[in-house]
Motif scaffolding. Structure first.
Motif, PDB file in Angstrom:
ATOM      1  N   ALA A  63      -5.907  69.734  79.783  1.00  0.00           N
ATOM      2  CA  ALA A  63      -5.712  70.966  79.015  1.00  0.00           C
ATOM      3  C   ALA A  63      -4.318  71.040  78.396  1.00  0.00           C
ATOM      4  O   ALA A  63      -4.145  71.574  77.294  1.00  0.00           O
ATOM      5  CB  ALA A  63      -5.951  72.181  79.918  1.00  0.00           C
ATOM      6  N   LEU A  64      -3.327  70.501  79.091  1.00  0.00           N
ATOM      7  CA  LEU A  64      -1.957  70.558  78.591  1.00  0.00           C
ATOM      8  C   LEU A  64      -1.700  69.538  77.483  1.00  0.00           C
ATOM      9  O   LEU A  64      -0.919  69.797  76.563  1.00  0.00           O
ATOM     10  CB  LEU A  64      -0.978  70.338  79.754  1.00  0.00           C
ATOM     11  CG  LEU A  64       0.507  70.472  79.440  1.00  0.00           C
ATOM     12  CD1 LEU A  64       0.840  71.870  78.925  1.00  0.00           C
ATOM     13  CD2 LEU A  64       1.333  70.137  80.686  1.00  0.00           C
ATOM     14  N   ALA A  65      -2.343  68.398  77.538  1.00  0.00           N
ATOM     15  CA  ALA A  65      -2.075  67.299  76.603  1.00  0.00           C
ATOM     16  C   ALA A  65      -2.078  67.707  75.131  1.00  0.00           C
ATOM     17  O   ALA A  65      -1.155  67.341  74.397  1.00  0.00           O
ATOM     18  CB  ALA A  65      -3.054  66.150  76.851  1.00  0.00           C
ATOM     19  N   PRO A  66      -3.066  68.466  74.643  1.00  0.00           N
ATOM     20  CA  PRO A  66      -3.060  68.803  73.217  1.00  0.00           C
ATOM     21  C   PRO A  66      -1.898  69.703  72.783  1.00  0.00           C
ATOM     22  O   PRO A  66      -1.638  69.846  71.594  1.00  0.00           O
ATOM     23  CB  PRO A  66      -4.385  69.533  73.003  1.00  0.00           C
ATOM     24  CG  PRO A  66      -5.196  69.318  74.219  1.00  0.00           C
ATOM     25  CD  PRO A  66      -4.266  68.936  75.319  1.00  0.00           C
ATOM     26  N   LEU A  67      -1.193  70.286  73.736  1.00  0.00           N
ATOM     27  CA  LEU A  67      -0.089  71.193  73.424  1.00  0.00           C
ATOM     28  C   LEU A  67       1.240  70.455  73.295  1.00  0.00           C
ATOM     29  O   LEU A  67       2.246  71.047  72.918  1.00  0.00           O
ATOM     30  CB  LEU A  67       0.035  72.260  74.518  1.00  0.00           C
ATOM     31  CG  LEU A  67      -1.232  73.021  74.878  1.00  0.00           C
ATOM     32  CD1 LEU A  67      -0.948  74.015  75.988  1.00  0.00           C
ATOM     33  CD2 LEU A  67      -1.823  73.705  73.662  1.00  0.00           C
ATOM     34  N   LEU A  68       1.243  69.172  73.592  1.00  0.00           N
ATOM     35  CA  LEU A  68       2.479  68.400  73.644  1.00  0.00           C
ATOM     36  C   LEU A  68       2.670  67.553  72.398  1.00  0.00           C
ATOM     37  O   LEU A  68       1.709  67.175  71.739  1.00  0.00           O
ATOM     38  CB  LEU A  68       2.480  67.521  74.895  1.00  0.00           C
ATOM     39  CG  LEU A  68       2.338  68.282  76.211  1.00  0.00           C
ATOM     40  CD1 LEU A  68       2.190  67.315  77.380  1.00  0.00           C
ATOM     41  CD2 LEU A  68       3.506  69.222  76.423  1.00  0.00           C
ATOM     42  N   ARG A  69       3.948  67.240  72.122  1.00  0.00           N
ATOM     43  CA  ARG A  69       4.279  66.458  70.927  1.00  0.00           C
ATOM     44  C   ARG A  69       5.528  65.611  71.173  1.00  0.00           C
ATOM     45  O   ARG A  69       6.187  65.769  72.197  1.00  0.00           O
ATOM     46  CB  ARG A  69       4.462  67.375  69.733  1.00  0.00           C
ATOM     47  CG  ARG A  69       5.437  68.518  69.961  1.00  0.00           C
ATOM     48  CD  ARG A  69       5.517  69.477  68.786  1.00  0.00           C
ATOM     49  NE  ARG A  69       4.418  70.419  68.795  1.00  0.00           N
ATOM     50  CZ  ARG A  69       4.532  71.723  68.833  1.00  0.00           C
ATOM     51  NH1 ARG A  69       5.711  72.279  68.845  1.00  0.00           N
ATOM     52  NH2 ARG A  69       3.482  72.504  68.832  1.00  0.00           N
ATOM     53  N   ALA A  70       5.830  64.774  70.222  1.00  0.00           N
ATOM     54  CA  ALA A  70       7.030  63.943  70.314  1.00  0.00           C
ATOM     55  C   ALA A  70       8.256  64.838  70.465  1.00  0.00           C
ATOM     56  O   ALA A  70       8.358  65.881  69.827  1.00  0.00           O
ATOM     57  CB  ALA A  70       7.162  63.079  69.066  1.00  0.00           C
ATOM     58  N   GLY A  71       9.167  64.429  71.328  1.00  0.00           N
ATOM     59  CA  GLY A  71      10.381  65.200  71.564  1.00  0.00           C
ATOM     60  C   GLY A  71      10.256  66.190  72.714  1.00  0.00           C
ATOM     61  O   GLY A  71      11.239  66.801  73.115  1.00  0.00           O
ATOM     62  N   ASP A  72       9.043  66.344  73.262  1.00  0.00           N
ATOM     63  CA  ASP A  72       8.859  67.217  74.423  1.00  0.00           C
ATOM     64  C   ASP A  72       9.227  66.456  75.682  1.00  0.00           C
ATOM     65  O   ASP A  72       9.009  65.245  75.781  1.00  0.00           O
ATOM     66  CB  ASP A  72       7.409  67.689  74.548  1.00  0.00           C
ATOM     67  CG  ASP A  72       7.044  68.764  73.541  1.00  0.00           C
ATOM     68  OD1 ASP A  72       7.962  69.379  72.951  1.00  0.00           O
ATOM     69  OD2 ASP A  72       5.838  68.999  73.348  1.00  0.00           O
ATOM     70  N   CYS A  73       9.753  67.186  76.643  1.00  0.00           N
ATOM     71  CA  CYS A  73      10.094  66.597  77.928  1.00  0.00           C
ATOM     72  C   CYS A  73       9.565  67.504  79.030  1.00  0.00           C
ATOM     73  O   CYS A  73       9.829  68.707  79.026  1.00  0.00           O
ATOM     74  CB  CYS A  73      11.605  66.433  78.051  1.00  0.00           C
ATOM     75  SG  CYS A  73      12.080  65.613  79.580  1.00  0.00           S
ATOM     76  N   LEU A  74       8.804  66.903  79.944  1.00  0.00           N
ATOM     77  CA  LEU A  74       8.307  67.614  81.111  1.00  0.00           C
ATOM     78  C   LEU A  74       9.076  67.109  82.321  1.00  0.00           C
ATOM     79  O   LEU A  74       9.051  65.916  82.627  1.00  0.00           O
ATOM     80  CB  LEU A  74       6.806  67.369  81.314  1.00  0.00           C
ATOM     81  CG  LEU A  74       5.881  67.759  80.165  1.00  0.00           C
ATOM     82  CD1 LEU A  74       4.425  67.508  80.563  1.00  0.00           C
ATOM     83  CD2 LEU A  74       6.081  69.200  79.757  1.00  0.00           C
ATOM     84  N   LEU A  75       9.750  68.028  82.983  1.00  0.00           N
ATOM     85  CA  LEU A  75      10.495  67.706  84.194  1.00  0.00           C
ATOM     86  C   LEU A  75       9.594  68.053  85.367  1.00  0.00           C
ATOM     87  O   LEU A  75       9.263  69.216  85.580  1.00  0.00           O
ATOM     88  CB  LEU A  75      11.796  68.506  84.243  1.00  0.00           C
ATOM     89  CG  LEU A  75      12.722  68.343  83.029  1.00  0.00           C
ATOM     90  CD1 LEU A  75      13.962  69.219  83.179  1.00  0.00           C
ATOM     91  CD2 LEU A  75      13.094  66.890  82.803  1.00  0.00           C
ATOM     92  N   LEU A  76       9.166  67.046  86.097  1.00  0.00           N
ATOM     93  CA  LEU A  76       8.191  67.207  87.174  1.00  0.00           C
ATOM     94  C   LEU A  76       8.917  67.287  88.511  1.00  0.00           C
ATOM     95  O   LEU A  76       9.449  66.296  89.003  1.00  0.00           O
ATOM     96  CB  LEU A  76       7.202  66.046  87.167  1.00  0.00           C
ATOM     97  CG  LEU A  76       6.521  65.773  85.825  1.00  0.00           C
ATOM     98  CD1 LEU A  76       5.619  64.556  85.920  1.00  0.00           C
ATOM     99  CD2 LEU A  76       5.748  66.990  85.358  1.00  0.00           C
ATOM    100  N   GLU A  77       8.918  68.482  89.091  1.00  0.00           N
ATOM    101  CA  GLU A  77       9.598  68.713  90.356  1.00  0.00           C
ATOM    102  C   GLU A  77       8.585  68.925  91.473  1.00  0.00           C
ATOM    103  O   GLU A  77       7.534  69.510  91.252  1.00  0.00           O
ATOM    104  CB  GLU A  77      10.500  69.951  90.271  1.00  0.00           C
ATOM    105  CG  GLU A  77      11.650  69.801  89.305  1.00  0.00           C
ATOM    106  CD  GLU A  77      12.563  71.021  89.283  1.00  0.00           C
ATOM    107  OE1 GLU A  77      12.212  72.065  89.869  1.00  0.00           O
ATOM    108  OE2 GLU A  77      13.626  70.921  88.663  1.00  0.00           O
TER     109      GLU A  77
END
Length: 154
Positions: A22-36
């Motif tokens: 569900a999250l994948a289509p909302l993301l684009r180049a230059g996005d960063c997800l910090l996984l804690e």
């Protein structure tokens, strides 16, 4: 750091994969997800499911290689596990700072970046809860509020 979406409970690995889809289509180049999250919180499982939404490649854990890169149709994806780093300068040596501008970056153990963490990043905190995990969404960047509204329909 501000909450940019209500927490979501993921009862099992299948729900974690569905969340990544569900999250994948909302993301684009230059996005960063910090996984804690603690060891075993589901960071790598989430990252693997998210990457496989963009490319059919095998997605190994970057625990020993530190960084794995993938060529998705629209942009490059960098998946980093920084657990073994001892100083933020080591992240710079990996090329992450440049990747933050042009690729989708998924960073496990982002506290190892120190002050080099991207200011516009979305932090996903995976917190064990009951038999599953709760995902909390944090960012200082207000644009995530609007982008993550699409998750309300999932």
């Amino acid at each position: 750091m501000n909450t940019v979406h209500a927490p979501i409970f993921l009862p099992d690995p299948e729900a974690t994969s569905a969340f990544a889809q569900a999250l994948a289509p909302l993301l684009r180049a230059g996005d960063c997800l910090l996984l804690e999250g603690q060891i075993g919180a589901g960071k790598t499982h989430f990252a693997r499911a998210l990457i496989q939404e963009f490319t059919p490649e095998d997605v190994p854990s970057p625990t020993f290689t530190l960084v794995q890169t993938y060529d998705a149709p629209e942009f490059e994806i960098w998946h980093a596990d920084l657990y073994r780093l001892s100083h933020p300068d080591e992240a710079i040596e990996l090329g992450l700072i440049e990747a933050f501008e042009t690729a989708l970056c998924l960073i496990e153990w982002p506290e190892k970046l120190g002050d080099d963490a991207p200011k516009q990043a979305l932090t996903l905190q995976l917190v064990p809860e009951s038999e599953g995990r709760r995902v909390e969404f944090l960012s200082p960047a207000p644009h995530w509020l609007q982008r993550l509204k699409a998750l309300d329909d999932v």
